[in-house]
Design a protein around this motif. Structure first.
Motif, PDB file in Angstrom:
ATOM      1  N   SER A  28      -8.553 -20.199  13.767  1.00  0.00           N
ATOM      2  CA  SER A  28      -7.894 -21.212  14.591  1.00  0.00           C
ATOM      3  C   SER A  28      -7.167 -22.240  13.722  1.00  0.00           C
ATOM      4  N   ARG A  29      -7.687 -22.487  12.521  1.00  0.00           N
ATOM      5  CA  ARG A  29      -7.064 -23.477  11.635  1.00  0.00           C
ATOM      6  C   ARG A  29      -6.045 -22.865  10.684  1.00  0.00           C
ATOM      7  N   HIS A  30      -6.323 -21.650  10.215  1.00  0.00           N
ATOM      8  CA  HIS A  30      -5.478 -21.064   9.167  1.00  0.00           C
ATOM      9  C   HIS A  30      -5.119 -19.624   9.511  1.00  0.00           C
ATOM     10  N   GLY A  31      -4.928 -19.337  10.777  1.00  0.00           N
ATOM     11  CA  GLY A  31      -4.683 -17.959  11.198  1.00  0.00           C
ATOM     12  C   GLY A  31      -3.447 -17.335  10.609  1.00  0.00           C
ATOM     13  N   ASP A  32      -2.478 -18.164  10.232  1.00  0.00           N
ATOM     14  CA  ASP A  32      -1.248 -17.628   9.653  1.00  0.00           C
ATOM     15  C   ASP A  32      -1.428 -17.208   8.197  1.00  0.00           C
ATOM     16  N   ARG A  33      -2.580 -17.559   7.604  1.00  0.00           N
ATOM     17  CA  ARG A  33      -2.807 -17.251   6.182  1.00  0.00           C
ATOM     18  C   ARG A  33      -3.832 -16.132   5.992  1.00  0.00           C
ATOM     19  N   PHE A  34      -4.491 -15.715   7.067  1.00  0.00           N
ATOM     20  CA  PHE A  34      -5.536 -14.717   6.949  1.00  0.00           C
ATOM     21  C   PHE A  34      -5.267 -13.548   7.887  1.00  0.00           C
ATOM     22  N   LYS A  35      -5.648 -12.370   7.440  1.00  0.00           N
ATOM     23  CA  LYS A  35      -5.556 -11.178   8.265  1.00  0.00           C
ATOM     24  C   LYS A  35      -6.925 -10.507   8.282  1.00  0.00           C
ATOM     25  N   LEU A  36      -7.498 -10.389   9.454  1.00  0.00           N
ATOM     26  CA  LEU A  36      -8.800  -9.748   9.609  1.00  0.00           C
ATOM     27  C   LEU A  36      -8.587  -8.269   9.913  1.00  0.00           C
ATOM     28  N   VAL A  37      -9.241  -7.406   9.126  1.00  0.00           N
ATOM     29  CA  VAL A  37      -9.115  -5.954   9.319  1.00  0.00           C
ATOM     30  C   VAL A  37     -10.506  -5.408   9.630  1.00  0.00           C
ATOM     31  N   PRO A  38     -10.879  -5.309  10.898  1.00  0.00           N
ATOM     32  CA  PRO A  38     -12.231  -4.860  11.241  1.00  0.00           C
ATOM     33  C   PRO A  38     -12.382  -3.340  11.148  1.00  0.00           C
ATOM     34  N   GLY A  39     -13.599  -2.911  10.972  1.00  0.00           N
ATOM     35  CA  GLY A  39     -13.905  -1.485  11.038  1.00  0.00           C
ATOM     36  C   GLY A  39     -13.500  -0.671   9.830  1.00  0.00           C
ATOM     37  N   GLU A  40     -13.214  -1.326   8.684  1.00  0.00           N
ATOM     38  CA  GLU A  40     -12.864  -0.578   7.486  1.00  0.00           C
ATOM     39  C   GLU A  40     -13.983  -0.661   6.455  1.00  0.00           C
ATOM     40  N   GLU A  41     -14.143   0.409   5.704  1.00  0.00           N
ATOM     41  CA  GLU A  41     -15.165   0.468   4.657  1.00  0.00           C
ATOM     42  C   GLU A  41     -14.486   0.669   3.306  1.00  0.00           C
ATOM     43  N   VAL A  42     -14.692  -0.280   2.405  1.00  0.00           N
ATOM     44  CA  VAL A  42     -14.116  -0.155   1.063  1.00  0.00           C
ATOM     45  C   VAL A  42     -14.843   0.962   0.320  1.00  0.00           C
ATOM     46  N   THR A  43     -14.082   1.884  -0.223  1.00  0.00           N
ATOM     47  CA  THR A  43     -14.664   3.042  -0.907  1.00  0.00           C
ATOM     48  C   THR A  43     -14.452   3.035  -2.415  1.00  0.00           C
ATOM     49  N   ASP A  44     -13.422   2.313  -2.890  1.00  0.00           N
ATOM     50  CA  ASP A  44     -13.137   2.379  -4.327  1.00  0.00           C
ATOM     51  C   ASP A  44     -12.224   1.223  -4.728  1.00  0.00           C
ATOM     52  N   PHE A  45     -12.249   0.913  -6.025  1.00  0.00           N
ATOM     53  CA  PHE A  45     -11.319  -0.054  -6.595  1.00  0.00           C
ATOM     54  C   PHE A  45     -10.145   0.687  -7.218  1.00  0.00           C
ATOM     55  N   GLU A  46      -9.001   0.029  -7.262  1.00  0.00           N
ATOM     56  CA  GLU A  46      -7.834   0.570  -7.945  1.00  0.00           C
ATOM     57  C   GLU A  46      -7.735  -0.105  -9.313  1.00  0.00           C
ATOM     58  N   VAL A  47      -7.875   0.691 -10.365  1.00  0.00           N
ATOM     59  CA  VAL A  47      -7.915   0.168 -11.732  1.00  0.00           C
ATOM     60  C   VAL A  47      -6.885   0.889 -12.578  1.00  0.00           C
ATOM     61  N   ASP A  48      -6.153   0.134 -13.400  1.00  0.00           N
ATOM     62  CA  ASP A  48      -5.171   0.697 -14.321  1.00  0.00           C
ATOM     63  C   ASP A  48      -5.315   0.000 -15.666  1.00  0.00           C
ATOM     64  N   GLU A  49      -5.826   0.740 -16.654  1.00  0.00           N
ATOM     65  CA  GLU A  49      -6.013   0.207 -18.010  1.00  0.00           C
ATOM     66  C   GLU A  49      -6.753  -1.132 -17.996  1.00  0.00           C
ATOM     67  N   LYS A  50      -7.910  -1.103 -17.386  1.00  0.00           N
ATOM     68  CA  LYS A  50      -8.802  -2.266 -17.330  1.00  0.00           C
ATOM     69  C   LYS A  50      -8.251  -3.423 -16.494  1.00  0.00           C
ATOM     70  N   ILE A  51      -7.233  -3.158 -15.712  1.00  0.00           N
ATOM     71  CA  ILE A  51      -6.707  -4.172 -14.790  1.00  0.00           C
ATOM     72  C   ILE A  51      -7.015  -3.728 -13.369  1.00  0.00           C
ATOM     73  N   LEU A  52      -7.771  -4.529 -12.661  1.00  0.00           N
ATOM     74  CA  LEU A  52      -8.123  -4.220 -11.281  1.00  0.00           C
ATOM     75  C   LEU A  52      -7.080  -4.861 -10.368  1.00  0.00           C
ATOM     76  N   PHE A  53      -6.367  -4.038  -9.604  1.00  0.00           N
ATOM     77  CA  PHE A  53      -5.247  -4.569  -8.843  1.00  0.00           C
ATOM     78  C   PHE A  53      -5.324  -4.290  -7.345  1.00  0.00           C
TER      79      PHE A  53
END
Length: 241
Positions: A28-53
């Motif tokens: 209600s206060r900062h809705g334009d700055r946040f996006k809620l994505v329900p029902g998703e499960e994080v499965t992995d990180f994206e890493v390139d030469e020790k940089i997590l992006f």
């Protein structure tokens, strides 16, 4: 301010209701700055030469989605270590399974009762039932197991120990839950050593509802690079190698 209610079976609060209230207030206060994505499960990180992006997640349709990020906050409770271990980030947070039993008694104590044998304690709740009996929450034992079913032997042991002070107790319900317990019983809040863009906020044990907002403030200060009100070093994930 957040709206809430006292449930007849709980004196401390409804965590789900509290978090939904936080989210509603945030949007209600900062809705334009946040996006809620329900029902998703994080499965992995994206890493390139020790940089997590970024992170890869699986949505409700079973499709995999990759999102690029400048900074990532991992706050998964007892599941935190599983994802951290996949990229070699130390995260000694373990699923500490504790047992809870709600009982009623005509004895009206105003303070916590240490159970005989050091098994745990009985905490008087803020309300009484329809018969005027005080409700108590028995808490004790720590088992490092993954199953979430209550162990009846543990429940019986807590009840038997409580009868010394509450001889007329009647059992109302029992349950078991996992607390994300860190190796030194302090939360992990802040950036990781291996990936400075990966921030942890986990390992609060049984105190998540009590100190979660303070932990969130500490995390926000770390994310934004602001001046700290307190020394953050006792909580930094980098204390583990």
């Amino acid at each position: 301010q957040l709206n809430g209610s006292i449930a007849t079976m709980d004196s401390s609060g409804d965590v789900s209701l509290f978090c939904r209230g936080l989210l509603k207030n945030l949007l209600s206060r900062h809705g334009d700055r946040f996006k809620l994505v329900p029902g998703e499960e994080v499965t992995d990180f994206e890493v390139d030469e020790k940089i997590l992006f970024g992170v890869t997640s699986r949505n409700q349709n079973g499709d995999f989605v990759t999102r690029q990020c400048d900074k990532i906050v991992l706050a998964l409770g007892v599941r935190s270590a599983e994802l951290c271990n996949s990229i070699g980030v130390p995260c000694p947070v373990y699923p500490a399974k504790g047992h809870l039993v709600t009982v009623s008694s005509r004895f009206d104590y105003k303070y916590n009762i240490a159970l005989r044998g050091g098994l745990g304690y009985a905490a008087p709740m803020a309300i009484t039932n329809s018969e005027g009996r005080r409700l108590y929450r028995l808490s004790g034992f720590v088992d490092f197991t993954t199953g979430n079913k209550a162990n009846h032997e543990r429940v019986d042991a807590l009840v038997d120990a409580a009868r010394a002070d509450l001889p007329d107790l009647e059992i109302i319900d029992s349950s078991a839950c996992h607390r994300p317990l860190s190796a030194d019983d302090r939360a992990l809040i802040g950036p990781t050593k291996s990936y400075p863009t990966l921030f942890l906020c986990t390992g609060f044990g049984s105190r998540g509802l009590s100190i979660g907002l303070g932990g969130g403030k500490l995390l926000a200060i770390e994310l934004l690079g602001l001046k700290h009100d307190i020394d953050p070093s006792p909580y930094l994930p980098t204390r583990f190698n």
